[in-house]
Design an enzyme around this catalytic site. Structure first.
Site, PDB file in Angstrom:
ATOM      1  NE  ARG A 158      -2.557  -8.125  -4.433  1.00 57.41           N
ATOM      2  CZ  ARG A 158      -3.370  -8.218  -3.413  1.00 57.41           C
ATOM      3  NH1 ARG A 158      -2.905  -8.093  -2.197  1.00 57.41           N
ATOM      4  NH2 ARG A 158      -4.648  -8.456  -3.578  1.00 57.41           N
ATOM      5  CB  SER A 209      -4.473  -6.949   4.214  1.00 59.78           C
ATOM      6  OG  SER A 209      -4.046  -5.677   3.807  1.00 59.78           O
ATOM      7  CE  LYS A 253     -14.627  -6.081   1.915  1.00 56.97           C
ATOM      8  NZ  LYS A 253     -13.533  -5.602   1.075  1.00 56.97           N
ATOM      9  CG  HIS A 289      -1.916  -1.056   1.330  1.00 56.48           C
ATOM     10  ND1 HIS A 289      -2.053  -1.867   2.424  1.00 56.48           N
ATOM     11  CD2 HIS A 289      -2.867  -1.461   0.446  1.00 56.48           C
ATOM     12  CE1 HIS A 289      -3.043  -2.726   2.223  1.00 56.48           C
ATOM     13  NE2 HIS A 289      -3.549  -2.497   1.030  1.00 56.48           N
TER      14      HIS A 289
HETATM   15  O1  PNS Z   1      -8.893  -3.415   0.351  1.00 49.47           O
HETATM   16  P1  PNS Z   1     -10.180  -3.933  -0.207  1.00 49.47           P
HETATM   17  O2  PNS Z   1     -10.949  -4.727   0.829  1.00 49.47           O
HETATM   18  O3  PNS Z   1     -10.006  -4.686  -1.487  1.00 49.47           O
HETATM   19  O4  PNS Z   1     -11.063  -2.626  -0.541  1.00 49.47           O
HETATM   20  C1  PNS Z   1     -12.350  -2.752  -1.059  1.00 49.47           C
HETATM   21  C2  PNS Z   1     -13.113  -1.421  -0.953  1.00 49.47           C
HETATM   22  C3  PNS Z   1     -13.169  -0.973   0.480  1.00 49.47           C
HETATM   23  C4  PNS Z   1     -12.429  -0.378  -1.789  1.00 49.47           C
HETATM   24  C5  PNS Z   1     -14.536  -1.687  -1.519  1.00 49.47           C
HETATM   25  O5  PNS Z   1     -15.102  -2.783  -0.853  1.00 49.47           O
HETATM   26  C6  PNS Z   1     -15.440  -0.477  -1.362  1.00 49.47           C
HETATM   27  O6  PNS Z   1     -15.320   0.481  -2.096  1.00 49.47           O
HETATM   28  N1  PNS Z   1     -16.357  -0.539  -0.382  1.00 49.47           N
HETATM   29  C7  PNS Z   1     -17.297   0.525  -0.121  1.00 49.47           C
HETATM   30  C8  PNS Z   1     -18.713   0.095  -0.548  1.00 49.47           C
HETATM   31  C9  PNS Z   1     -18.916   0.352  -2.021  1.00 49.47           C
HETATM   32  O7  PNS Z   1     -18.838   1.443  -2.510  1.00 49.47           O
HETATM   33  N2  PNS Z   1     -19.200  -0.742  -2.771  1.00 49.47           N
HETATM   34  C10 PNS Z   1     -19.463  -0.663  -4.186  1.00 49.47           C
HETATM   35  C11 PNS Z   1     -18.217  -0.908  -5.008  1.00 49.47           C
HETATM   36  S1  PNS Z   1     -18.488  -2.329  -5.982  1.00 49.47           S
END
Ligand code: PNS
Length: 183
Positions: free
Chosen positions: A102, A140, A53, A29
């Site tokens: 990645r 993570s 989550k 990150h």
């Molecule tokens: O690090 P991650 O878990 O891959 O991040 C995922 C994240 C937090 C960016 C994604 O789950 C997110 O944007 N969550 C907020 C809810 C949302 O907007 N969902 C619609 C996107 S499909």
């Protein structure tokens, strides 16, 4: 497309939102943020507050770690958000969502997410940056798994995160278990 007036981009600067769970934050990150600062004037590290989550670290813990890690990087803002990412982005002056990529296995999930976000807000774009070769295997999820089983994650996450992982998993803070080729 409305032509931009000279210097218009510089009035508020180019801002990117770097969203994620950051549970916990890794050097992968940090690498993305560092490289993004070569392109953007400001990067907002936006930590998703999504209890569904079932994160290892609470939102307060993730915020605190990231704030400490970026305390000497003035162009980085650490924040959290609940609900839809596009709604959070709309409250800022960012037009770009930044994500690290990645491997090809990340692509499908990222493609769906970027497409959904774009359909929710057509003014937003998602920019992908390839993770540096040193971190392409770091996630993570695997960091948590390795740390939980007592493996060494030094060099893959900041020292602060190493300490917090050991506290979380009640491992001795001095323990270093990194097996080299010669062991
Ligand atoms: O690090 P991650 O878990 O891959 O991040 C995922 C994240 C937090 C960016 C994604 O789950 C997110 O944007 N969550 C907020 C809810 C949302 O907007 N969902 C619609 C996107 S499909």
């Amino acid at each position: 497309m409305t032509p931009k007036k000279k210097g218009e981009d510089n009035i508020m600067g180019k801002v990117a939102i770097y969203p994620g769970s950051f549970d916990p934050i890794t050097y992968g990150h940090l690498d993305i943020v560092e490289r993004a600062l070569e392109i953007f004037d400001k990067v907002i590290v936006a930590i998703a507050d999504n209890a569904e989550k079932r994160p290892l670290f609470s939102i307060e813990e993730r915020l605190q770690m990231a704030k400490i890690i970026f305390k000497d990087t003035p162009n980085v803002i650490v924040d959290s958000f609940k609900g839809l990412l596009v709604d959070y982005v709309a409250k800022t002056n960012a037009k770009v969502i930044l994500r690290g990529l990645r491997a090809t296995s990340d692509f499908e999930y990222e493609f769906h997410m970027a497409s959904m976000n774009r359909s929710l807000n057509t003014h937003l774009d998602t920019l992908f940056m390839m993770t540096s070769k040193d971190y392409f295997f770091v996630s993570s999820r695997t960091i948590k798994e390795v740390a939980k089983l007592g493996g060494g994650v030094e060099g893959l996450v900041p020292d602060l995160v190493v300490r917090r992982l050991k506290e979380k998993f009640k491992l001795p803070v001095t323990k270093k278990k990194q097996i080299g080729w010669d062991d």
